[in-house]
Design a protein around this motif. Structure first.
Motif, PDB file in Angstrom:
ATOM      1  N   LYS A   7       0.855  -1.188   0.000  1.00 51.13           N
ATOM      2  CA  LYS A   7       0.000   0.000   0.000  1.00 51.13           C
ATOM      3  C   LYS A   7       0.895   1.243   0.000  1.00 51.13           C
ATOM      4  CE  LYS A   7      -2.080   3.527   2.299  1.00 51.13           C
ATOM      5  NZ  LYS A   7      -1.565   4.529   3.245  1.00 51.13           N
ATOM      6  N   GLY A   9       0.892   5.415   0.459  1.00 50.88           N
ATOM      7  CA  GLY A   9       0.098   6.530   0.975  1.00 50.88           C
ATOM      8  C   GLY A   9       0.139   7.734   0.045  1.00 50.88           C
ATOM      9  N   THR A  11       1.411  10.778   0.166  1.00 52.24           N
ATOM     10  CA  THR A  11       2.653  11.506  -0.150  1.00 52.24           C
ATOM     11  C   THR A  11       3.531  10.693  -1.089  1.00 52.24           C
ATOM     12  OG1 THR A  11       3.384  10.722   2.001  1.00 52.24           O
ATOM     13  CG2 THR A  11       2.935  13.070   1.814  1.00 52.24           C
ATOM     14  N   LEU A 212       7.231   3.266  12.155  1.00 56.11           N
ATOM     15  CA  LEU A 212       6.585   3.886  13.304  1.00 56.11           C
ATOM     16  C   LEU A 212       7.705   4.403  14.195  1.00 56.11           C
ATOM     17  CD1 LEU A 212       3.830   4.291  14.746  1.00 56.11           C
ATOM     18  CD2 LEU A 212       4.289   2.187  15.949  1.00 56.11           C
ATOM     19  N   ASP A 216       5.606  11.178  17.816  1.00 54.37           N
ATOM     20  CA  ASP A 216       5.286  11.955  16.616  1.00 54.37           C
ATOM     21  C   ASP A 216       6.477  12.859  16.273  1.00 54.37           C
ATOM     22  OD1 ASP A 216       4.303  13.761  14.754  1.00 54.37           O
ATOM     23  OD2 ASP A 216       2.344  13.947  15.730  1.00 54.37           O
ATOM     24  N   PRO A 217       7.025  12.740  15.059  1.00 55.59           N
ATOM     25  CA  PRO A 217       8.182  13.564  14.697  1.00 55.59           C
ATOM     26  C   PRO A 217       7.857  15.062  14.655  1.00 55.59           C
ATOM     27  CG  PRO A 217       7.344  12.379  12.774  1.00 55.59           C
ATOM     28  CD  PRO A 217       6.598  11.857  13.959  1.00 55.59           C
ATOM     29  N   ASN A 218       6.569  15.396  14.661  1.00 60.73           N
ATOM     30  CA  ASN A 218       6.207  16.816  14.713  1.00 60.73           C
ATOM     31  C   ASN A 218       6.269  17.352  16.148  1.00 60.73           C
ATOM     32  OD1 ASN A 218       5.360  16.917  11.865  1.00 60.73           O
ATOM     33  ND2 ASN A 218       3.825  15.458  12.579  1.00 60.73           N
ATOM     34  N   ALA A 242      -0.755   8.082  16.929  1.00 54.67           N
ATOM     35  CA  ALA A 242       0.383   7.810  16.030  1.00 54.67           C
ATOM     36  C   ALA A 242      -0.213   7.452  14.674  1.00 54.67           C
ATOM     37  CB  ALA A 242       1.237   6.672  16.570  1.00 54.67           C
TER      38      ALA A 242
HETATM   39  P1  ADP Z   1       0.381   8.287   4.246  1.00 54.99           P
HETATM   40  O1  ADP Z   1      -0.015   9.417   3.376  1.00 54.99           O
HETATM   41  O2  ADP Z   1       1.562   7.535   3.720  1.00 54.99           O
HETATM   42  O3  ADP Z   1      -0.757   7.386   4.606  1.00 54.99           O
HETATM   43  P2  ADP Z   1       0.215   9.651   6.784  1.00 54.99           P
HETATM   44  O4  ADP Z   1       0.368  11.134   6.617  1.00 54.99           O
HETATM   45  O5  ADP Z   1      -1.135   9.100   6.972  1.00 54.99           O
HETATM   46  O6  ADP Z   1       0.959   8.939   5.559  1.00 54.99           O
HETATM   47  O7  ADP Z   1       1.137   9.161   8.001  1.00 54.99           O
HETATM   48  C1  ADP Z   1       2.500   9.490   8.055  1.00 54.99           C
HETATM   49  C2  ADP Z   1       2.721  10.644   9.009  1.00 54.99           C
HETATM   50  O8  ADP Z   1       2.333  10.258  10.329  1.00 54.99           O
HETATM   51  C3  ADP Z   1       4.162  11.047   9.168  1.00 54.99           C
HETATM   52  O9  ADP Z   1       4.582  11.922   8.148  1.00 54.99           O
HETATM   53  C4  ADP Z   1       4.182  11.694  10.553  1.00 54.99           C
HETATM   54  O10 ADP Z   1       4.121  13.101  10.467  1.00 54.99           O
HETATM   55  C5  ADP Z   1       2.910  11.207  11.228  1.00 54.99           C
HETATM   56  N1  ADP Z   1       3.152  10.563  12.533  1.00 54.99           N
HETATM   57  C6  ADP Z   1       2.505  10.856  13.694  1.00 54.99           C
HETATM   58  N2  ADP Z   1       2.966  10.080  14.692  1.00 54.99           N
HETATM   59  C7  ADP Z   1       3.918   9.270  14.166  1.00 54.99           C
HETATM   60  C8  ADP Z   1       4.762   8.264  14.711  1.00 54.99           C
HETATM   61  N3  ADP Z   1       4.712   7.920  16.003  1.00 54.99           N
HETATM   62  N4  ADP Z   1       5.623   7.639  13.878  1.00 54.99           N
HETATM   63  C9  ADP Z   1       5.683   7.959  12.578  1.00 54.99           C
HETATM   64  N5  ADP Z   1       4.909   8.935  12.004  1.00 54.99           N
HETATM   65  C10 ADP Z   1       4.033   9.572  12.781  1.00 54.99           C
END
Ligand code: ADP
Ligand code: ASP
Ligand code: MG
Length: 438
Positions: A7, A9, A11, A212, A216-218, A242
């Protein structure tokens, strides 16, 4: 030969350059037979995802506003990809058909699903894979939940006829025969259902981070990636914020014991995260697996002397919520107190009414309401039965003068949840991370 369901996502599919990486990843492994795409996401932070633009089209139609301008942005994004990657596909008839249906008042679910549908067509043409519409193989029951038996039988029967196929994420067929979408971020769930249906050896979920991360990297700078995590821990962390993977993703694959790998499309050689069944023996006691949190909760604290000995008190309290159509997240209790932790999205404008009814139905000695609360979950199978974990967590928060409004430790002991003021949210996560990881 094994079977991998992959799968990608939003981005990972945001533009032609990202799609070039996706194509390279798929072609690098013959076993990557079934591809589940999300609709193209943001190329830059300020941009809107295709799915958001589609919902906007639907909202415009509801308000009698023409959709030409917004729909053209959508068209241009797909055409950029098709031209740049030199895909031999004519999308014009699809654009015309979709625009006509949306303008004619098609449902929000139909409208939103077209983002995945269109990128699915493009990817299938680019890769030379067959296109299988999830509308024909993923079914919801009359309660809006997945009809597991029918979906599993149909995904298995239909997909195994195709050696390689693209199946768009995010939607399926509702009980009434119309298109129905999963919740936002739901292409993760589609991938899991497909993996289950074809008895995949692994479900690879490709995104924009290297697995994972422990937080959260933010919120935390450069958090460490988690190498291996159990389905249970993942569910807790994903549910609590997450959101790298949708929390409902694990159910189909867990039943069949199919491992999930979270990988980074931009750094495919990074190991990523492997999600597996409970591994049994825990070798690293005292450690945590990750931290996640969500904002926008209200906590109602009800106090009444000898509440613990009063038969039916909890039932009376919860029936107030039931009558008002409100679900609760947690309900920690003490000898004379019960706290109700409720998501603001549930409460709507019902708080005053609920408080009045609690006063008349349950006659508490006092009722306190704490709005603007955030919940933070610290999760880890290594925490179970390890003394001192909670103390370390509370010390870390105490040092930063963070007030803890609520504590709830799940009986599985892999999770400690605390409630803090929303303003303390980031600081609290950073403090817990430093205490356990750095
Ligand atoms: P996709 O479009 O691939 O489905 P998402 O935007 O749904 O991606 O998920 C990825 C994002 O999740 C990352 O860019 C990050 O900012 C966020 N995120 C929040 N918490 C976490 C975490 N614990 N580990 C990794 N990413 C996280
Ligand atoms: N495109 C949908 C969304 O933006 C589903 C997904 O990306 O998983 O929510
Ligand atoms: Mg996602």
């Amino acid at each position: 030969m094994g079977i991998k369901v992959v799968k990608f996502g939003g981005t990972s599919l945001a533009d032609a350059n990202q799609i070039r990486k996706v194509q390279k990843i798929i072609c690098a492994d013959e076993e990557r037979c079934y591809v589940v795409p999300s609709a193209p996401g943001k190329r830059i932070a300020s941009e809107r995802k295709i799915t958001d633009l589609l919902y906007l089209c639907h909202a415009h139609v509801q308000q009698n506003v023409p959709i030409d301008e917004v729909f053209q942005i959508i068209i241009d994004r797909y055409l950029d990809i098709v031209r740049d990657r030199d895909v031999s596909i004519d999308l014009e008839p699809h654009f015309d058909d979709i625009k006509k249906k949306i303008s004619g008042g098609a449902s929000a679910d139909y409208t939103a699903s077209r983002g995945e549908f269109l990128i699915g067509l493009v990817l299938a043409a680019l890769l030379g894979y067959d296109f299988v519409d999830p509308f024909e193989i993923i079914f919801f029951n009359k309660y809006g939940k997945i009809d597991i038996e029918r979906t599993q039988a149909e995904t298995n029967r239909r997909l195994l006829k195709h050696r390689k196929a693209v199946i768009p994420g995010f939607y399926g067929c509702a009980h009434d025969g119309k298109i129905k979408t999963f919740p936002r971020g739901g292409s993760d769930i589609t991938g899991s259902i497909i993996a289950r249906g074809v008895h995949a050896d692994v479900y690879e979920n490709w995104t924009d981070v290297s697995g994972l991360l422990m937080a959260d990297p933010n919120v935390v700078d450069n958090p460490r990636p988690i190498n291996t995590i159990t389905y249970r821990e993942l569910r807790e962390l994903a549910y609590m914020g997450a959101n790298v993977i949708h929390d409902e993703t694990i159910f189909p694959v867990r039943e069949a014991g199919i491992p999930v790998k979270i990988k980074n499309t931009n750094r495919p050689d990074d190991p990523g995260t492997l999600i597996v069944r409970d591994t049994g023996t825990v070798t690293h006691t005292g450690t945590i697996t990750g931290i996640a949190g969500r904002k926008n909760f209200t906590i109602i604290v009800i106090e009444r002397a000898f509440l613990n000995t009063e038969i039916g008190y909890g039932r009376r309290l919860l029936s107030v919520l039931e009558v008002n159509g409100v679900s609760f997240e947690h309900m920690p209790s003490g000898i004379d107190t019960i706290s109700l932790v409720i998501a603001d999205s549930q409460l709507d404008n019902k708080l005053d009414k609920i408080i009045q009814e609690i006063k008349s139905e349950c006659m508490p000695d006092s009722t306190e309401v704490y709005p603007n609360m955030a919940l933070i979950a610290t999760v880890g199978r290594g925490m179970a039965f390890t003394p001192g974990i909670a103390a370390k967590l509370f010390d870390a928060l105490g040092e930063k003068n963070i007030n803890i409004r609520m504590i709830d430790q799940g009986s599985s002991e892999i999770n400690i949840i605390i409630g803090v003021e929303t303003d303390d949210f980031e600081l609290a996560i950073q403090a817990i991370y430093s205490a356990f990881v750095e």
